[in-house]
Design an enzyme around this catalytic site. Sequence first.
Site, PDB file in Angstrom:
ATOM      1  N   LYS A  49      -5.673  37.662  32.175  1.00  0.00           N
ATOM      2  CA  LYS A  49      -6.194  36.897  31.028  1.00  0.00           C
ATOM      3  C   LYS A  49      -5.133  36.804  29.932  1.00  0.00           C
ATOM      4  O   LYS A  49      -4.943  35.752  29.326  1.00  0.00           O
ATOM      5  CB  LYS A  49      -7.474  37.550  30.474  1.00  0.00           C
ATOM      6  CG  LYS A  49      -8.686  37.368  31.383  1.00  0.00           C
ATOM      7  CD  LYS A  49      -9.877  38.189  30.900  1.00  0.00           C
ATOM      8  CE  LYS A  49     -10.874  38.417  32.012  1.00  0.00           C
ATOM      9  NZ  LYS A  49     -11.885  39.447  31.708  1.00  0.00           N
ATOM     10  N   GLN A  93     -13.455  44.373  27.786  1.00  0.00           N
ATOM     11  CA  GLN A  93     -13.539  44.394  29.252  1.00  0.00           C
ATOM     12  C   GLN A  93     -14.572  45.428  29.723  1.00  0.00           C
ATOM     13  O   GLN A  93     -14.562  46.577  29.279  1.00  0.00           O
ATOM     14  CB  GLN A  93     -12.151  44.716  29.833  1.00  0.00           C
ATOM     15  CG  GLN A  93     -12.084  44.707  31.341  1.00  0.00           C
ATOM     16  CD  GLN A  93     -12.229  43.319  31.957  1.00  0.00           C
ATOM     17  OE1 GLN A  93     -11.754  42.332  31.427  1.00  0.00           O
ATOM     18  NE2 GLN A  93     -12.931  43.250  33.077  1.00  0.00           N
ATOM     19  N   ASP A 116     -16.921  36.039  26.175  1.00  0.00           N
ATOM     20  CA  ASP A 116     -17.550  36.377  27.467  1.00  0.00           C
ATOM     21  C   ASP A 116     -18.994  35.884  27.515  1.00  0.00           C
ATOM     22  O   ASP A 116     -19.636  35.956  28.563  1.00  0.00           O
ATOM     23  CB  ASP A 116     -17.518  37.896  27.703  1.00  0.00           C
ATOM     24  CG  ASP A 116     -16.317  38.309  28.542  1.00  0.00           C
ATOM     25  OD1 ASP A 116     -15.719  37.430  29.199  1.00  0.00           O
ATOM     26  OD2 ASP A 116     -15.985  39.512  28.551  1.00  0.00           O
TER      27      ASP A 116
END
Length: 285
Positions: A49, A93, A116
Site C-alpha cells: 500500500k 492494519q 478502509d
Amino acid sequence: MAATIIDGRALAAAVREEVAAQVAELGGVGLATVLVGDDPASHVYIDLKQKAARAAGMQARDLKLPASTSEEELLATIAELNADDAVDGLLVQLPLPAHIDEGRAIEAVAPEKDVDGIHPVNAGSLALGRPRLVPGTPLGIMRMLEAYEIPLEGAHAVVVGRSNIVGKPMAHLLLQRNATVTLCHSRTRDLARHTREADVLVAAVGRRHLIAAEMVKPGATVIDVGMNRTEEGLFGDVDPRAAERAAYITPVPGGVGPMTIAMVLQNTVTAARARRAAQVASGTS
Ligand code: NDP
C-alpha cells in the site's frame, strides 16, 4: 469453454493511473498507515500500500509500532493523525495484537479519514444505501464486475463469508445494484446447494479451494477473494478447475488483491475531496 480471466492487475493499473491524475489535480494527498506488531502478512500488505501510494504521488506516512504498544498509545497515535490536516486517509492494519481492542481502534479513526470503510458510520451508511467510504476489496470487485459488464440486476449473487471488511459490504453493494443476494457463512447448511445457484459467486472465506469446480454454476462469474498462503505458494478459496465451468473468473494471485490496494488509494482521494469540500463549506480552508 474455458472462462475469461478477469485481469485484476491491468484494471488496478488503470485505477492507479486515474488516482495519480487526481492526486496531481488536488495538489497532493496524504495517506497514513499504522501497523502494530510483527505479523508477516500485514507487513507485506502495508509495504504494498505504501509503495502504491507513493507511486501515485501521495505523501505516505508509514507508522510501524512495536507489538508491545498499549491500546492507549495506539489510540493517542490515531488521535494525532485524525487532527493532522496533512493526513487525508488513515488506516490501521488488522489484525491488531490480542491485547488491543480492535473495535475501539476502528471507532477511534475519524470516519472522514477511514479509507478502509470499516468505521460504524461508514458501515452504517453503506447498509442504509448511502455509501461514503466503502472497504477496498468489495469496491474493487464492483469495479471489476462493471469493467467486464457482468449483469447484476435480477441476478442471483451468492457471497460466501460475512466479515465486516469483505462479505457484508459486498452483499450490500450487490443488493444496491439490484442483485438477489444470499450471504453464506460457516453455519450455512449445504453450501454447494447455494453456490450452484449463483450467477455471481464471491468467495471470501480463507480456506484453500473450499469451492470445488462442481460447486460452480456453468456460465457463472466467480470472484475469488481468498488469499491462503502456504509453503507451496498463494491459493484462492476456489479450485482453479472452476474455470472450466465459469464464464468469468478472477485468478489468485492477480485478481482481487491488486484491486483492493488500488481502491484504498481511490478512497484516499475520495476522502481528500470530501474533507476539502467540507472545509470550504465551513470556511476553515
Ligand atoms: P474472516 O476470517 O474475517 O471471515 C471468513 C468468513 O468465512 C466468515 O464469515 C466465516 O463464517 C466464513 N467461513 C469460514 N469457514 C467457512 C465454511 N466452511 N463455509 C462457509 N463459510 C465459511 O476473513 P476475511 O473476510 O477477512 O477474509 C477472507 C479471505 O479473503 C482470507 O483468505 C483473506 O486473506 C482474504 N482477503 C483478501 C483480500 C484481497 O485483497 N484479496 C482482502 C481481504 C481479505 P463465520 O462468520 O460463521 O465464522
